[in-house]
Design a protein around this motif. Sequence first.
Motif, short mmCIF file in Angstrom:
data_model
loop_
_atom_site.label_atom_id
_atom_site.label_comp_id
_atom_site.label_asym_id
_atom_site.label_seq_id
_atom_site.Cartn_x
_atom_site.Cartn_y
_atom_site.Cartn_z
N PRO A 62 0.84 -1.20 0.00
CA PRO A 62 0.00 0.00 0.00
C PRO A 62 0.87 1.25 0.00
CG PRO A 62 0.03 -1.00 2.17
CD PRO A 62 0.72 -1.97 1.25
N LEU A 63 0.34 2.31 -0.60
CA LEU A 63 1.09 3.56 -0.77
C LEU A 63 0.37 4.71 -0.10
CD1 LEU A 63 3.17 5.52 -2.12
CD2 LEU A 63 1.72 5.42 -4.18
N ASN A 154 -4.43 -0.46 -6.12
CA ASN A 154 -5.76 -0.54 -5.50
C ASN A 154 -5.74 -0.04 -4.06
OD1 ASN A 154 -7.18 -1.74 -7.72
ND2 ASN A 154 -6.11 -3.66 -7.25
N ARG A 155 -4.56 0.31 -3.56
CA ARG A 155 -4.44 0.78 -2.18
C ARG A 155 -3.53 2.00 -2.12
NH1 ARG A 155 -2.58 -3.82 1.64
NH2 ARG A 155 -1.42 -4.55 -0.18
N ILE A 156 -4.00 3.08 -2.75
CA ILE A 156 -3.28 4.35 -2.72
C ILE A 156 -4.06 5.32 -1.85
CG2 ILE A 156 -2.44 6.32 -4.07
CD1 ILE A 156 -2.10 4.43 -6.43
N TYR A 157 -3.40 5.85 -0.82
CA TYR A 157 -4.06 6.69 0.18
C TYR A 157 -3.45 8.09 0.14
CZ TYR A 157 -5.36 2.02 1.65
OH TYR A 157 -5.82 0.73 1.65
N LEU A 158 -4.30 9.10 -0.03
CA LEU A 158 -3.84 10.49 -0.12
C LEU A 158 -4.24 11.23 1.14
CD1 LEU A 158 -2.58 12.77 -1.85
CD2 LEU A 158 -4.88 13.20 -2.75
N THR A 159 -3.25 11.87 1.78
CA THR A 159 -3.51 12.64 2.99
C THR A 159 -2.65 13.89 2.98
OG1 THR A 159 -3.55 12.54 5.42
CG2 THR A 159 -1.76 11.35 4.32
N VAL A 179 -10.30 10.84 -8.49
CA VAL A 179 -10.93 10.20 -7.33
C VAL A 179 -10.79 8.68 -7.43
CG1 VAL A 179 -13.13 9.81 -6.16
CG2 VAL A 179 -12.52 12.11 -6.93
N ARG A 180 -10.95 8.14 -8.63
CA ARG A 180 -10.94 6.68 -8.81
C ARG A 180 -9.53 6.08 -8.74
NH1 ARG A 180 -15.95 4.96 -10.04
NH2 ARG A 180 -17.44 6.57 -10.70
N LYS A 181 -8.52 6.91 -8.65
CA LYS A 181 -7.16 6.41 -8.46
C LYS A 181 -6.88 6.07 -6.99
CE LYS A 181 -5.40 9.37 -12.18
NZ LYS A 181 -4.53 10.55 -12.50
N LEU A 182 -7.76 6.51 -6.11
CA LEU A 182 -7.47 6.45 -4.67
C LEU A 182 -8.34 5.43 -3.97
CD1 LEU A 182 -7.38 10.32 -4.16
CD2 LEU A 182 -5.41 8.81 -4.52
N ALA A 183 -7.78 4.87 -2.87
CA ALA A 183 -8.52 3.93 -2.04
C ALA A 183 -9.18 4.63 -0.86
CB ALA A 183 -7.59 2.83 -1.53
N ALA A 184 -8.63 5.74 -0.41
CA ALA A 184 -9.19 6.53 0.69
C ALA A 184 -8.40 7.83 0.79
CB ALA A 184 -9.13 5.77 2.02
N VAL A 185 -9.01 8.84 1.42
CA VAL A 185 -8.34 10.13 1.62
C VAL A 185 -8.56 10.60 3.05
CG1 VAL A 185 -8.45 10.84 -0.80
CG2 VAL A 185 -10.34 11.40 0.73
N VAL A 186 -7.55 11.33 3.57
CA VAL A 186 -7.63 11.86 4.93
C VAL A 186 -7.10 13.30 4.93
CG1 VAL A 186 -7.02 11.53 7.36
CG2 VAL A 186 -7.25 9.54 5.85
N PRO A 187 -7.96 14.29 4.62
CA PRO A 187 -7.53 15.70 4.74
C PRO A 187 -7.55 16.14 6.19
CG PRO A 187 -9.78 15.57 3.95
CD PRO A 187 -9.31 14.15 4.08
#
Length: 240
Positions: A62-63, A154-159, A179-187
Amino acid sequence: MSNFTRLVGLCLATFFIIISLSGDLNGQIVAKRVAAITGHLVPFLQYKPSRHDVSSPSRKYPLIIFLHGGGERSNKISLTPVFPDSGYAPVWQLRAYGPLRELGWHQLNFPWNNRTDAFIVLCPLSRAGTDTWPTEYIDAMINYGRDSLKADTNRIYLTGHSYGGAGVFNYLNSSSANVRKLAAVVPMAAWNTALRNTGANYVSAAKLPLWAFHAMNDAVTKRDTTIYSINRLNAVNPQA
């Protein structure tokens, strides 16, 4: 005299242990740069799991992509970690923020799906003079993780934090493809840029998990940006 000798020996042993641990940690964090689609060179810090290079080619990790705050922006693209000389590379300041800050405590290993998994972390440096995080820099990190590392797409997380938290919202606003490139986001403590109606629709349609944080008494980056963003998302009845 013998007690003094033992004390000196203990101090030296402790010193060399600390040095060896620091060297191992620094060896896992490296500074690199890659070209974005605009041609800008993007400096970034990279951390990868200790077994990344020796694991099977089919093994994916995961990234996490972490976007820093506005105070760290710079146009210097040097990668040399020279401190405190005025010629140091600002990209190395990013060790003090986000996931890389936690490396002194653990190696970013977490239980998942009945096994222990480890994260790749990429922390790009935004250029000075920008009001919003350049979306092409985020894409450059995604492409680099996919093409040069064993990142699980399938497990790219942007924060991100503050200016970086706003960068997360800005990326979501930009296109449904993003949006579809990401698995979840945490701003976190997003500043200035909120999730707009289009971004909320993209997130809802993709069923993208979004978890936002903001201190209610934050006097620097007002909580209104985060509250507005979550209200916009809830207004379109996102599906779990």
